[in-house]
Structure formats: C-alpha cells, structure tokens
Design an enzyme around this catalytic site. Structure first.
Site, PDB file in Angstrom:
ATOM      1  N   ASN A  22      68.862  34.353  61.928  1.00 39.33           N
ATOM      2  CA  ASN A  22      69.128  34.472  60.500  1.00 39.33           C
ATOM      3  C   ASN A  22      70.150  35.586  60.311  1.00 39.33           C
ATOM      4  OD1 ASN A  22      69.103  34.942  57.772  1.00 39.33           O
ATOM      5  ND2 ASN A  22      66.871  35.047  57.571  1.00 39.33           N
ATOM      6  N   ARG A  80      69.712  29.774  60.292  1.00 47.06           N
ATOM      7  CA  ARG A  80      69.643  29.726  58.826  1.00 47.06           C
ATOM      8  C   ARG A  80      71.070  29.786  58.288  1.00 47.06           C
ATOM      9  NH1 ARG A  80      68.996  34.377  54.514  1.00 47.06           N
ATOM     10  NH2 ARG A  80      68.759  33.071  52.691  1.00 47.06           N
ATOM     11  N   ARG A 115      69.479  42.219  40.299  1.00 46.61           N
ATOM     12  CA  ARG A 115      70.283  41.187  39.616  1.00 46.61           C
ATOM     13  C   ARG A 115      69.678  40.863  38.255  1.00 46.61           C
ATOM     14  NH1 ARG A 115      70.057  36.973  44.382  1.00 46.61           N
ATOM     15  NH2 ARG A 115      69.837  38.635  45.897  1.00 46.61           N
ATOM     16  N   ASP A 162      62.300  48.296  43.271  1.00 43.68           N
ATOM     17  CA  ASP A 162      61.170  47.948  44.122  1.00 43.68           C
ATOM     18  C   ASP A 162      59.897  47.823  43.280  1.00 43.68           C
ATOM     19  OD1 ASP A 162      60.395  48.509  47.371  1.00 43.68           O
ATOM     20  OD2 ASP A 162      58.799  48.653  45.872  1.00 43.68           O
ATOM     21  N   ARG A 193      56.792  47.615  44.025  1.00 45.64           N
ATOM     22  CA  ARG A 193      55.687  48.519  44.378  1.00 45.64           C
ATOM     23  C   ARG A 193      55.879  49.893  43.717  1.00 45.64           C
ATOM     24  NH1 ARG A 193      54.852  47.926  50.654  1.00 45.64           N
ATOM     25  NH2 ARG A 193      56.977  47.277  50.216  1.00 45.64           N
ATOM     26  N   GLU A 219      53.434  37.355  46.805  1.00 46.01           N
ATOM     27  CA  GLU A 219      52.311  37.397  47.754  1.00 46.01           C
ATOM     28  C   GLU A 219      51.431  38.630  47.564  1.00 46.01           C
ATOM     29  OE1 GLU A 219      53.999  36.991  51.728  1.00 46.01           O
ATOM     30  OE2 GLU A 219      55.264  35.365  51.013  1.00 46.01           O
ATOM     31  N   ASN A 220      52.005  39.682  46.935  1.00 46.57           N
ATOM     32  CA  ASN A 220      51.278  40.958  46.908  1.00 46.57           C
ATOM     33  C   ASN A 220      50.945  41.523  45.541  1.00 46.57           C
ATOM     34  OD1 ASN A 220      51.174  41.749  49.836  1.00 46.57           O
ATOM     35  ND2 ASN A 220      53.368  41.383  49.614  1.00 46.57           N
ATOM     36  N   GLU A 224      59.741  30.881  56.253  1.00 44.76           N
ATOM     37  CA  GLU A 224      60.992  30.135  56.404  1.00 44.76           C
ATOM     38  C   GLU A 224      61.335  29.927  57.881  1.00 44.76           C
ATOM     39  OE1 GLU A 224      62.115  33.174  53.575  1.00 44.76           O
ATOM     40  OE2 GLU A 224      63.740  31.847  52.929  1.00 44.76           O
TER      41      GLU A 224
HETATM   42  P1  ADP Z   1      63.487  39.964  50.306  1.00 39.74           P
HETATM   43  O1  ADP Z   1      64.006  39.122  49.184  1.00 39.74           O
HETATM   44  O2  ADP Z   1      64.361  41.141  50.605  1.00 39.74           O
HETATM   45  O3  ADP Z   1      63.038  39.191  51.527  1.00 39.74           O
HETATM   46  P2  ADP Z   1      60.640  40.492  49.995  1.00 39.74           P
HETATM   47  O4  ADP Z   1      60.196  39.080  49.937  1.00 39.74           O
HETATM   48  O5  ADP Z   1      60.290  41.299  51.193  1.00 39.74           O
HETATM   49  O6  ADP Z   1      62.189  40.646  49.678  1.00 39.74           O
HETATM   50  O7  ADP Z   1      60.031  41.227  48.698  1.00 39.74           O
HETATM   51  C1  ADP Z   1      60.334  42.556  48.389  1.00 39.74           C
HETATM   52  C2  ADP Z   1      59.625  42.913  47.095  1.00 39.74           C
HETATM   53  O8  ADP Z   1      58.207  42.750  47.280  1.00 39.74           O
HETATM   54  C3  ADP Z   1      59.848  44.381  46.691  1.00 39.74           C
HETATM   55  O9  ADP Z   1      60.079  44.449  45.292  1.00 39.74           O
HETATM   56  C4  ADP Z   1      58.504  45.014  47.015  1.00 39.74           C
HETATM   57  O10 ADP Z   1      58.221  46.129  46.215  1.00 39.74           O
HETATM   58  C5  ADP Z   1      57.555  43.860  46.710  1.00 39.74           C
HETATM   59  N1  ADP Z   1      56.235  44.129  47.300  1.00 39.74           N
HETATM   60  C6  ADP Z   1      55.907  44.177  48.599  1.00 39.74           C
HETATM   61  N2  ADP Z   1      54.596  44.546  48.736  1.00 39.74           N
HETATM   62  C7  ADP Z   1      54.109  44.738  47.485  1.00 39.74           C
HETATM   63  C8  ADP Z   1      52.858  45.130  46.950  1.00 39.74           C
HETATM   64  N3  ADP Z   1      51.825  45.404  47.728  1.00 39.74           N
HETATM   65  N4  ADP Z   1      52.719  45.206  45.615  1.00 39.74           N
HETATM   66  C9  ADP Z   1      53.770  44.932  44.804  1.00 39.74           C
HETATM   67  N5  ADP Z   1      54.993  44.559  45.240  1.00 39.74           N
HETATM   68  C10 ADP Z   1      55.157  44.467  46.563  1.00 39.74           C
END
Ligand code: ADP
Length: 411
Positions: A11, A92, A242, A284, A286, A335-336, A386
């Site tokens: 990728n 990819r 974005r 971010d 989180r 997911e989180n 993916e």
């Molecule tokens: P990318 O598009 O770069 O692959 P990811 O799928 O890894 O991104 O997602 C990154 C986002 O997920 C960030 O905004 C990060 O803060 C958020 N994230 C990851 N873990 C958590 C969590 N436990 N709670 C809230 N947001 C989270």
C-alpha cells in the site's frame, strides 16, 4: 511460519509504504510493516514478524523502491519459509477511473491506465506505480494484482455520479463522482452479509468509514449505489482536516473578497478545516473527546458538527435503499468512538435507531458486534480489513494452480 499460500500486500502512499504478508484464506498476517517518511529526511522502516518488532533508519530520501529492496533482501530472504509461500503481490491503487470495476492482473495496459488516472489522484497513483515497478523487478515470477479504491463504486447509477454541471465536463474531462474507500466498504458489506446470514448480492447496508478521511456508502444488493466522496476525497463528511461539503460559493467569496489564491483555498479545505478547523485544537477525535470532557467548547462543536453531518448522510442514504439491513460503523473513529456513534444514533431515532449504551461502550479496539437494542433498526461495528480484501483478490487472480515458483530477485 506459514505453510499455505500467502500474498504480499503493498500500500504505497505519497510518503509511506505499508506492507503485509497475509494468508488470503484466514486473513492471518505473518508479517506487517511500514516504511515512513519516504523522500524526506530520516525515513524509518518498522516491521513485526512472529511477534518480534524491529525498526531501522533508512538513508535520507529513501524511496518506495528502497523499501521494497530492503523488504526482499533483509526481511524475506532470511526467512525462506515466508518467501517461498508467496503466490502474488496485491497492490492498493487509489484511482482506477472508469476503467476498472474490479481487481485485475497487472500488465502494460493496466499500468498505462493507472498512469492516465494519475491526474485524478496525483498524490497516490504515482507512488503506486513505483511500488508496482519495484515489485515486478523484485518478484518477476509472481502475479501482480491491482486492487482499486474506486472499483467498488463503479456500480453507481448515472444519477448518483454525475454532477449538476455542464455535461461536457463529464463527457470530455471525466469530472464525476468516483468515490474512495471502496475496498473498506466492500469488506464491510461482505462481512455484514456473513454476520446476517444473507447472500452478499442480497444485503443492503449503509457503511460509514470514519478515519482521518471519512466516507459513507449506500449499498443495495451488495453493490455501491451512492457514496459521499466525489471526484476527490474532499467531498462529503466532515473529516480530520478536510471540510467535506461546503457551499461552493464560499470559494468564490474567499477569492473575490479576501484574495485567496486557488492554492490557499486548496490548503484551507484539505488541511485546515474539518475537526481541526472547527475546534481550533486538533484533527484527532480521541484528543477532541478528551478536551470536550475537560470543557473545551470548540472540541464539543467539532464533534457535534461531525455527528450531525454524518447522521444527515445516513438519513439521505435511506432513499436509494428500499430497506436497510444494517448501518455499519468502521475506521478508527467508527470502530472506537462510542461518543460519536451514540450522538449519530440519537439523531436517527426518527428512522428507528435506538442505541444500546452498554453494547455501544463495549465496541472498541477491534471488537465486532451490535450497538443497538433488540427492537431497533440494526447498527453494527465492524473493524475494517482492506489488506485482507486485497490479499483475497490477488490470490483469486493467480493464474494456474497457485504454485509458488518464486525465489525473489536480488537484482
Ligand atoms: P486513517 O484514515 O489515517 O487510516 P484511522 O482509521 O486510523 O485513520 O482513524 C484515525 C481516527 O480514529 C483519529 O481521529 C483517532 O483519534 C480516531 N480514534 C482512534 N482510536 C480512538 C478512540 N479510542 N476513541 C476515539 N477516536 C479514536
């Protein structure tokens, strides 16, 4: 070490190359790694094999080709059991334009077509071509397969992919909605069908891929019928940096009234907007959740706008689907973040969604399952994969008997 057929998945991003060796049947990863900071000063390469983690510095301005050579010479050759299990390399590729509606074995015509699409993905298609070229040299006996982010969305009807602009912009210049994250939306669709015990061509899903980039797709009978990203990955949902959808009149206003150049507008919309722009704090999720917990008003506003925009899209995507079997959250945020999922589902009560707060809280760190009550419309969390889709497609396209005749090529 693996004994079954394995696929090397590559990728290539603008300054990174992620790699993995994956069993296409089980999805088990025998090796994962990344070369990061490529073309810049102090690039590094880190990888994990058999539970051991390794990191090395690469020479300044090391390229994608350097990473592949290092992968062959220093990681795969010392592990012949791994090397000799490889049956294909899966690449990819972000943009396949209108030419590719499925994954394909790579030949000269395919690389030409990927090059033709580079104007639509200038940061992504050129490094993918570098990766393809390097992998062909390093593994001359292996099938090379291209898996396109745009391919899954080629099933969209014309009324979903043509913009209300003069038609010649589409006819003469290919300006239309292409969509991205197709491989993730496809994985989620296939996994939902599996979980609900439905055939893939009989499942209706709204799939929300929420990472730093975010997109949402309406899937009817297993096929994408609308998606939020457009000609570029800027359209649609609020993202990390974005803007997603804005009134296009704002761009003219910025130019005419405040002398913004096109470059400045581009920078504003792609790098300074979204969660970062609204919160004036971070892109971010989180970090924003933590700040919001500490009373930061900008962080709350960013999370509110993100959730509301997403809910509006989910509501809109009920239109092309006669029935919705499941709304699925995936990607780092999907997911989180129980907070975002909860806020979105609260907006959607009118469509029959009732969050189950306990289940919602439990879904994080790779957990998969339902987050709604038994009497609710169904919402699921499904961690995306993916790389596994790429490995499966590549293995399926290997000509002949899947035998490995590869020794690798040290050049
Ligand atoms: P990318 O598009 O770069 O692959 P990811 O799928 O890894 O991104 O997602 C990154 C986002 O997920 C960030 O905004 C990060 O803060 C958020 N994230 C990851 N873990 C958590 C969590 N436990 N709670 C809230 N947001 C989270």
């Amino acid at each position: 070490m693996p004994t079954a057929s394995q696929v090397l998945v590559l990728n290539c991003g603008s300054s990174s190359l992620k790699f993995a060796v994956i069993d296409p049947k089980s999805g088990v990863e025998a090796l994962t790694g990344i070369g990061d900071g490529l073309g810049q000063s102090e690039p590094v390469m880190s990888w994990q094999v058999q539970g051991d983690k390794h990191t090395v510095s690469l020479p300044d301005k090391a390229s994608h080709t350097t990473v592949i050579q290092f992968l062959v010479d220093e990681i795969l050759h010392p592990r012949p059991q791994l090397l000799h299990c490889l049956v294909a390399v899966g690449h990819r590729v972000v943009h396949g334009g209108e030419k590719f509606s499925r994954s394909v074995l790579i030949d000269g015509e395919v690389t030409d077509a990927i090059r033709d699409c580079a104007t639509l993905a200038p940061l992504h298609n050129p490094p993918a071509l570098l990766g393809i070229e390097a992998a062909r040299k390093a593994f001359p006996a292996l099938a090379q397969v291209a898996v396109f982010d745009t391919a899954f969305h080629q099933s969209m009807p014309r009324h979903a992919f043509i913009y209300a602009l003069p038609y010649n912009l589409y006819r003469d210049h290919g300006i239309r909605r292409y969509g991205m994250h197709g491989t993730s939306h496809r994985y989620v669709t296939e996994r939902t069908a599996e979980l609900l015990n439905l055939p893939v061509d009989g499942v209706n899903v709204i799939s929300a891929h929420l990472g730093n980039g975010a997109s949402i797709t309406a899937i009817h009978n297993g096929r994408s019928v609308d998606t939020s990203m457009g000609l570029t990955p800027l359209e649609g949902l609020v993202m990390g940096t974005r803007s997603g959808d804005v009134d296009p009149g704002i761009l003219m206003h910025l130019g005419c009234r405040f002398d913004y150049s096109l470059k400045e507008v581009n920078d504003l919309l792609n790098r300074k907007s979204g969660l970062l722009g609204i919160s004036e704090l971070s892109n971010d999720c989180r970090a924003l959740e933590k700040a919001a917990g500490d009373g930061h008003q900008g962080a709350w506003l960013a999370l509110d706008i993100f959730s509301y925009r997403l809910a509006k899209y989910i509501a809109a995507y009920h239109a092309p689907l006669k029935q919705v079997d499941a709304l699925v959250f995936t990607g780092g945020i999907g997911e989180n973040s129980s907070l975002i999922r909860g806020k979105v589902l609260d907006h959607l009560e009118g469509l029959g969604f009732q969050v189950d707060p306990e289940r919602n809280l439990q879904m994080r760190s790779g957990a998969e399952g339902t987050i709604t009550r038994a009497d609710s419309a169904l919402a699921l969390v499904i961690p995306t994969n993916e790389e596994w889709v790429i490995a499966r497609d590549a293995a399926n396209l290997v000509p002949g008997d899947h035998q490995n005749h590869n020794g690798g090529n040290r050049e």
